[in-house]
Write a protein that holds these residues in place. Structure first.
Motif, short mmCIF file in Angstrom:
data_model
loop_
_atom_site.label_atom_id
_atom_site.label_comp_id
_atom_site.label_asym_id
_atom_site.label_seq_id
_atom_site.Cartn_x
_atom_site.Cartn_y
_atom_site.Cartn_z
N THR A 16 2.65 0.59 -9.34
CA THR A 16 1.75 0.55 -7.97
C THR A 16 0.50 -0.07 -8.06
OG1 THR A 16 0.78 2.76 -8.21
CG2 THR A 16 3.11 2.52 -7.32
N ILE A 17 0.37 -0.56 -9.44
CA ILE A 17 -1.19 -1.27 -9.56
C ILE A 17 -0.92 -2.58 -8.97
CG2 ILE A 17 -2.69 -2.11 -11.15
CD1 ILE A 17 -2.12 0.20 -12.87
N GLY A 18 -1.97 -3.00 -8.15
CA GLY A 18 -2.23 -4.21 -7.38
C GLY A 18 -1.38 -4.33 -6.03
N ARG A 19 -1.15 -5.26 -5.58
CA ARG A 19 -0.49 -5.54 -4.11
C ARG A 19 -1.46 -4.62 -3.21
NH1 ARG A 19 2.79 -5.66 -7.79
NH2 ARG A 19 3.43 -3.37 -7.38
N THR A 20 -2.75 -4.55 -3.21
CA THR A 20 -3.69 -3.91 -2.36
C THR A 20 -3.77 -4.41 -1.12
OG1 THR A 20 -5.41 -4.97 -3.37
CG2 THR A 20 -4.99 -2.73 -4.36
N PRO A 21 -4.04 -3.86 0.13
CA PRO A 21 -4.20 -4.38 1.49
C PRO A 21 -5.36 -5.24 1.73
CG PRO A 21 -4.60 -2.03 1.43
CD PRO A 21 -4.18 -2.36 -0.09
N LEU A 22 -5.11 -6.41 2.28
CA LEU A 22 -6.30 -7.10 2.59
C LEU A 22 -6.46 -6.75 4.18
CD1 LEU A 22 -8.26 -9.37 1.88
CD2 LEU A 22 -6.79 -10.88 3.45
N ILE A 23 -7.54 -6.16 4.63
CA ILE A 23 -7.63 -5.83 6.25
C ILE A 23 -8.87 -6.52 6.70
CG2 ILE A 23 -6.75 -3.35 5.88
CD1 ILE A 23 -10.00 -3.17 6.19
N ARG A 24 -8.59 -6.69 8.04
CA ARG A 24 -9.63 -7.34 8.78
C ARG A 24 -10.70 -6.51 9.29
NH1 ARG A 24 -6.94 -9.36 13.34
NH2 ARG A 24 -7.81 -7.72 14.24
N LEU A 25 -12.17 -6.83 8.86
CA LEU A 25 -13.12 -5.58 9.32
C LEU A 25 -13.56 -6.19 10.92
CD1 LEU A 25 -15.49 -5.86 6.36
CD2 LEU A 25 -13.53 -4.24 7.16
#
Ligand SMILES: Cc1ncc(COP(=O)(O)O)c(C=O)c1O
Length: 335
Positions: A16-25
């Motif tokens: 589960t390491i990596g592929r973290t979310p990229l979110i808009r602020l």
């Protein structure tokens, strides 16, 4: 026994390491016309982006045979890398000795113990330099010489540290934004993530402005002074650093980090660590440079729970800053 073939079931925590979310602020810079994105590295199972280099350094050392199943990993680290390595060592059944000094936070000490790491504490600073850092390095050298099969992965010089970010963190950001980004902000300590981002940009022939956000007092951009908050910043020049990595260095103080972290949690409901607050403070300071429509992306390196006794503690802020640094309104402040 039934074996599930569902892709919803993961094979183990390291997968589960990596592929973290990229979110808009959406809130912090509302009204500015900027598009601001954050890579939330807190979503790694060990709570920080350091899970990535920890896993890659161990995997590559195992593949190369420099690390064997009965070897002992010896590292001088008391922060996120130590926790990342503790997780990997625990999952793979490897032995890990972490050399720390009394400045380690109680929270990190408890986390390391929970993973079953062997803690080796250096109690006195090095008599020659007066610093704990050199005392820890000497202790690591001693352990490496005295324990058969002991190995030091040394994140400060190990190419698998930047590689983990080139292949992982940076590529994931660029893929998500379809290579369209104008400004990238990365906080620095070993400079592994900065170097990995630069390598990924070169591979794709992209040249957004790459800003390195460093702690005031860190040597990376030529300072030397006291720093309160762990994570970003360095006391010795990391071997990964070179002049061609960052387009510019941006210095943030401890108080900037606190103000940024507190703005981030109140405006975006993201409880992140000190260096993420530093990134927010840097964005707030620089945003007047960026025209509406500019796409800005940043890595938020870790989660905020490890900073509850510092950044998010009013009494700690009173002691160090004489008050809680004001929750700035980045958009209004700079418009
Ligand atoms: C919280 C935090 N922020 C930023 C950094 C800097 O990352 P790098 O070592 O890739 O320069 C680190 C490194 O340990 C960190 O723990």
């Amino acid at each position: 026994m039934k074996t599930t073939t569902s892709t919803l079931v993961k094979p183990g925590v390291l997968s589960t390491i990596g592929r973290t979310p990229l979110i808009r602020l959406d809130n912090l810079f509302a009204g500015s016309g900027l598009e601001v994105f954050a890579k939330l590295e807190a979503f790694n199972p060990g709570g920080s982006m350091k899970d990535r280099p920890a896993l890659r350094m161990v995997q590559e050392a195992l593949a190369a045979g420099t690390l064997e199943p009965d070897s002992v990993i010896v590292e001088s680290s008391s922060g996120n890398l130590a926790i990342g390595l503790a997780q990997v060592a625990c999952a793979l059944g490897l032995r890990l000795i972490v050399v720390v000094d009394p400045k380690i936070t109680q929270a990190n000490l408890k986390i390391l113990r929970a993973y079953g790491v062997q803690i080796d504490t250096v109690n006195t600073p090095d008599p020659e330099t007066g610093e704990y850092l050199s005392a820890r390095r000497k202790r690591v050298s001693h352990l490496l010489a005295s324990i058969p099969g002991a190995i030091n992965l040394n994140q400060y010089a190990n190419p698998d540290n930047p590689a983990a970010h080139r292949i992982g963190t940076a590529s994931e950001i660029l893929d998500a934004l379809e290579n369209s980004v104008d400004v990238l902000l990365v906080s620095v300590s070993t400079c592994g993530s900065l170097k990995g981002v630069r390598q990924a940009l070169r591979e794709r022939s992209l040249s957004p402005q790459l800003l390195a956000v460093d702690a005031a007092g860190s040597v990376i951009f030529g300072q030397r002074g006291p720093r309160l908050l762990a994570g970003h910043g360095a006391g010795i020049m990391p071997e990964h650093m070179s002049d061609d990595l960052a387009d510019e260095g941006v210095l943030v103080t401890d108080a900037d980090c606190v103000a940024g972290c507190r703005a981030l949690v109140r405006r975006e409901a993201i409880l992140a660590g000190a260096s993420s607050g530093g990134i927010v403070a840097a964005m707030a300071r620089l945003r007047h440079r960026w025209a509406p429509g500019t796409r800005v992306a940043a890595i938020f390196p870790d989660r905020g729970e490890r900073y509850l006794d510092t950044v998010f503690d009013d009494a700690w802020c009173m002691r160090h800053f004489g008050g809680v640094p004001p929750l700035f309104e980045p958009t209004e402040q700079n418009s």
